[in-house]
Write an enzyme that holds these catalytic residues in place. Structure first.
Site, PDB file in Angstrom:
ATOM      1  N   LEU A   1       0.817  -1.212   0.000  1.00 34.52           N
ATOM      2  CA  LEU A   1       0.000   0.000   0.000  1.00 34.52           C
ATOM      3  C   LEU A   1       0.850   1.262   0.000  1.00 34.52           C
ATOM      4  CD1 LEU A   1      -2.622  -1.153   2.644  1.00 34.52           C
ATOM      5  CD2 LEU A   1      -3.005  -0.925   0.200  1.00 34.52           C
TER       6      LEU A   1
ATOM      7  N   GLY B   1       8.466   3.391   1.574  1.00 42.09           N
ATOM      8  CA  GLY B   1       9.448   4.449   1.771  1.00 42.09           C
ATOM      9  C   GLY B   1      10.835   3.864   1.861  1.00 42.09           C
ATOM     10  N   GLY B   2      11.825   4.702   2.134  1.00 39.84           N
ATOM     11  CA  GLY B   2      13.193   4.220   2.229  1.00 39.84           C
ATOM     12  C   GLY B   2      13.380   3.214   3.343  1.00 39.84           C
TER      13      GLY B   2
ATOM     14  N   VAL C   1       4.124  -0.721   4.014  1.00 30.47           N
ATOM     15  CA  VAL C   1       2.775  -1.051   4.478  1.00 30.47           C
ATOM     16  C   VAL C   1       2.188  -2.067   3.507  1.00 30.47           C
ATOM     17  CG1 VAL C   1       0.499  -0.181   5.098  1.00 30.47           C
ATOM     18  CG2 VAL C   1       2.508   1.263   5.425  1.00 30.47           C
TER      19      VAL C   1
ATOM     20  N   LYS D   1       2.204  -2.535   9.084  1.00 33.36           N
ATOM     21  CA  LYS D   1       3.205  -1.489   8.871  1.00 33.36           C
ATOM     22  C   LYS D   1       4.537  -1.958   9.462  1.00 33.36           C
ATOM     23  CE  LYS D   1       3.854   3.482   9.579  1.00 33.36           C
ATOM     24  NZ  LYS D   1       3.280   4.717  10.142  1.00 33.36           N
TER      25      LYS D   1
ATOM     26  N   ASP E   1       0.943  16.308  10.661  1.00 31.09           N
ATOM     27  CA  ASP E   1       1.089  16.017   9.222  1.00 31.09           C
ATOM     28  C   ASP E   1      -0.283  15.822   8.579  1.00 31.09           C
ATOM     29  OD1 ASP E   1       2.430  15.636   6.832  1.00 31.09           O
ATOM     30  OD2 ASP E   1       2.680  13.486   7.140  1.00 31.09           O
TER      31      ASP E   1
END
Length: 751
Positions: free
Chosen positions: A47, A50-51, A55, A70, A184
């Site tokens: 889903l 990132g680095g 997920v 996650k 965020d």
């Protein structure tokens, strides 16, 4: 800073990858993308990526349960200090996710009753941080909603309200119950859970940047997406939970307009400088297209939105509160210790807006309605806005309206249907339900009705663009004029759909009224009763005169008057009945025609909106002034043809004519029924007169035939047989029987 996106969605299958990745990481990513399973758990897809984080979406083959997990894949590239900070943040997020289990508007952690699978999840990657298991949201995120063609200029009012209501509850819960500042907030982090009925629940997610929020302000690193963080974050680094309120305001503006409020195409320096000095009531800042060094403070929403007028007015006033650059004023508390931003939002979220389409004006009307408002108040507003005479107004409720019919006791609030505020194509698709475009239609009813079609108006920006007034053709300006033109196209499509829907609903309403009102049955019943009584009286009088020729029971003038009145009323009844039947046949034909027209219009892209959107917004084609002018001219031609040559031109007038004649015929029915009553009285009086005359005459020695004994009268189908003899006592009985019938029938209710 580590950013992991987990907008859990089945929609738009692309994988979102944030952060820089080395070649080694890319190889690992490709390996991890291979779909595999564990036991009953099927790995569906990634889903978010990132680095460092990943997920994954999982589905249990046996139970059908879906979850999102996650993970932190590896931390080898981080320093020891960074690893400690990441571990602290990760464990906080894990603990927070468990706090959210009973709150509907935050993505919560879930338990897995499968220790082997949990062990497998924790061992998937080299990093030893525990897996975070979360509920899976199947409806995509709000960013995807904003990117759909129908929402290019913002979401519908219903969806805006739903999202703001959910986000307000989530933030208040985080701030007051958990002591958490999200930091965020953005549309990407508001995900959608779609139920089996197609309805949506909005949930806040991604707490990777969240931190505890003590009462005092604190120095923090600058985090969040730049267009959503508050000016004080960049200005001095001092901030508290009110930064979430600022982001909340930015999101609210974006939901309504489809755009960010503060010159998003400009440099960060220009954005911050203008934010710091903006007036408190300013809700947006735009660049002057004729002078790119000049920035304009905006205090009103742009016209290209989908909000109702009364709600937009209150929303605009409210928006200045979360978008106040002064964080102390922004965070003010109301009497109940709830932030003023939330308390004031609650008030406008509770506003009920009744939507109306005035077919003769081809205009959508919107009014805030309350329990205190009366129909008289509503009618006064309609008369003021449409210029129509109050006596000529005719209201039609959509077929499936829960209020069924408008009565003298109805109130405007009873006409309001909350779920009908949701008119989006997305809801129509998922709920398998097509809400009517408005909650009420109004028409003018008179012999010659007036029709007005308002002219669409291109924005000033578009007109200047077509006239080549701008030296620069920057991308933001290109996009803005395209969006303005798209707004005109979509609004006109919606207007025409409302017009056709209104015409169709009027035809349906007329058909229903004609079928429900038993005018024909009432006329038939009275005609049968009168015909029977008249025939009985004629037979009785004929036989009486034959047996007693020396005595004139009624005068010839009296009889001629009765005969004349009888023939007139019977002929009138036949004519009215015939006309009512013709109206019903015509109404049925109108319903068939308008049903088909409505279906065709709602399925057709009348002004080629999809092509325009795809060419200039999806494919990124550059639009020139001449191209925009050509598109505007093509739109004008198509529109003129629809309104002046299409079925929507002659159908309303045909229905007007039929409705007016039916309306006038309805007015004649009480007169007809009164005439029936009057002639009953005439027959009654003649019977009474004959009875008295017969009583004063010596009874002749005559016997009634058996036919007299078979005389039968009923309200359903009266009948009688002729008789050939008469005795005084039987004449009296016969007259009394007819009298009794007439007396009883004169007691019936009349329309």
């Amino acid at each position: 800073m580590i950013t992991v996106v987990f907008c859990f969605s089945d929609c738009h299958g692309g994988i979102q990858i944030l952060g820089r990745m080395s070649s080694v990481n890319k190889i690992k990513l490709n390996e991890n993308n291979k779909m595999h399973s564990f036991g009953n758990w099927e790995r569906c897809r990634n889903l978010g990526e990132g680095g460092f984080g990943l997920v994954i979406h999982w589905r249990n083959r046996t139970t059908g349960r879906e979850i999102a997990t996650k993970h932190i894949k590896e931390m080898g590239a981080l320093s020891a200090d960074q690893q400690v900070k990441l571990s602290e943040r990760w464990n906080k997020e894990l603990n927070w996710s468990r706090q959210f289990k009973n709150f509907p508007h935050i993505v919560a952690g879930v338990d897995i009753e499968d220790p082997d699978f949990l062990e497998y999840l924790n061992g998937m990657f080299s990093a030893k941080l525990p897996v975070i298991v979360l509920e899976y949201c199947n409806g995509g995120d709000v960013r995807k909603r904003l990117q759909s063609p129908e929402n290019a200029n913002g979401l519908t009012e219903f969806e805006v309200r739903q999202i703001l209501g959910a986000l307000r509850k989530a933030l208040h819960f985080l701030h007051s119950q958990c002591g958490i500042c999200h930091r965020d907030l953005k549309p990407d982090n508001i995900v959608i859970q779609r139920g089996v009925d197609g309805k949506k629940i909005y949930k806040l997610t991604d707490f990777g940047l969240a931190r505890g929020t003590p009462d005092q302000t604190m120095v923090q690193s600058v985090v969040g997406t730049r267009h959503y963080y508050a000016p004080e974050v960049v200005e001095n680094g001092f901030y508290n939970s009110t930064v979430d309120l600022w982001s909340f305001g930015v999101i609210a503006y974006e939901l309504v307009t489809g755009e960010l409020p503060f010159i998003p195409h400009q440099t960060l320096k220009n954005i911050i400088l203008n934010l710091i000095k903006k007036p408190a009531k300013c809700i947006a800042i735009t660049e002057d297209p004729e002078d790119n060094t000049r920035f304009v403070n905006q205090f009103e929403l742009p016209q290209t939105h989908h909000l109702s007028r009364p709600w937009a007015a209150q929303f605009t006033k409210w928006l200045a509160s979360p978008l106040n650059s002064n964080y102390k004023e922004r965070g003010q508390l109301a009497a109940n210790n709830v932030p003023v931003v939330f308390a004031d939002l609650d008030k406008i979220l509770n506003m009920n807006v009744l939507t109306i389409f005035a077919v003769n004006n081809c205009e959508r009307l919107e009014y805030a309605v309350s329990a205190e408002m009366t129909m008289k108040d509503l009618i006064a507003l309609i008369v003021l806005d449409t210029g129509m005479d109050e006596k000529e107004l005719y209201f039609v409720l959509p077929t499936s309206h829960p209020h069924k019919t408008i009565t003298p006791k109805s109130t405007p609030l009873q006409l309001y249907v909350e779920e009908w505020s949701d008119t989006s194509k997305d809801s129509r698709k998922w709920t398998k339900r097509s809400n009517p475009p408005v909650m009420l239609y109004i028409f003018q009813v008179k012999k010659e009705c007036d029709y007005k079609i308002p002219e669409p108006i291109l924005s000033i920006l578009s007109r200047k663009f077509i006239a080549n007034k701008f030296k620069t053709k920057e991308r933001w300006l290109q996009k803005r004029v395209v969006l303005d033109m798209l707004y005109v196209l979509t609004k006109e499509q919606a207007r025409y759909e409302m017009l056709v829907s209104g015409i169709n609903e009027r035809a349906l309403s007329l058909e229903d009224e004609m079928m429900e009102n038993s005018f024909i049955d009432s006329i038939d019943k009275q005609r049968i009763i009168i015909s029977f009584a008249y025939d009985q009286l004629t037979s009785l009088l004929k036989e009486a005169q034959a047996k007693i020729p020396s005595r004139q029971l009624i005068s010839s003038a009296q009889w001629e008057k009765l005969n004349r009145n009888y023939n007139f009323i019977i002929q009138s009844a036949k004519s009215i009945r015939s006309f009512l039947e013709a109206c019903l046949r015509e109404a049925k034909d109108m319903v068939k025609t308008t049903n088909q027209l409505r279906k065709e219009v709602c399925e057709k892209d009348l002004f080629d909106c999809a092509r325009f959107y795809k060419k200039y917004l999806c494919n990124g084609a550059i639009i020139s002034p001449s191209e925009l002018n050509n598109d505007a001219e093509e739109f004008a031609k198509s529109r003129f043809k629809l309104y002046n040559e299409g079925e929507a031109r002659h159908l309303p007038k045909s229905i007007d004519h039929m409705h007016y004649l039916y309306f006038k015929t309805k007015e004649s029915i009480p007169v007809l029924l009164q005439q029936f009553c009057d002639i009953k009285k005439e027959i009654f009086q003649i019977n009474l007169q004959m009875l008295m005359s017969a009583s004063s005459t010596p009874p002749p020695k005559l016997e009634l035939s058996a036919a007299m004994d078979r005389l039968a009268i009923s309200s359903g189908s009266p009948s009688s047989d002729p008789f050939d003899s008469l005795r005084t006592i039987n004449a009296i009985e016969e007259a009394e029987r007819i009298n009794n019938i007439l007396v009883n029938e004169m007691k019936i209710d009349h329309y």
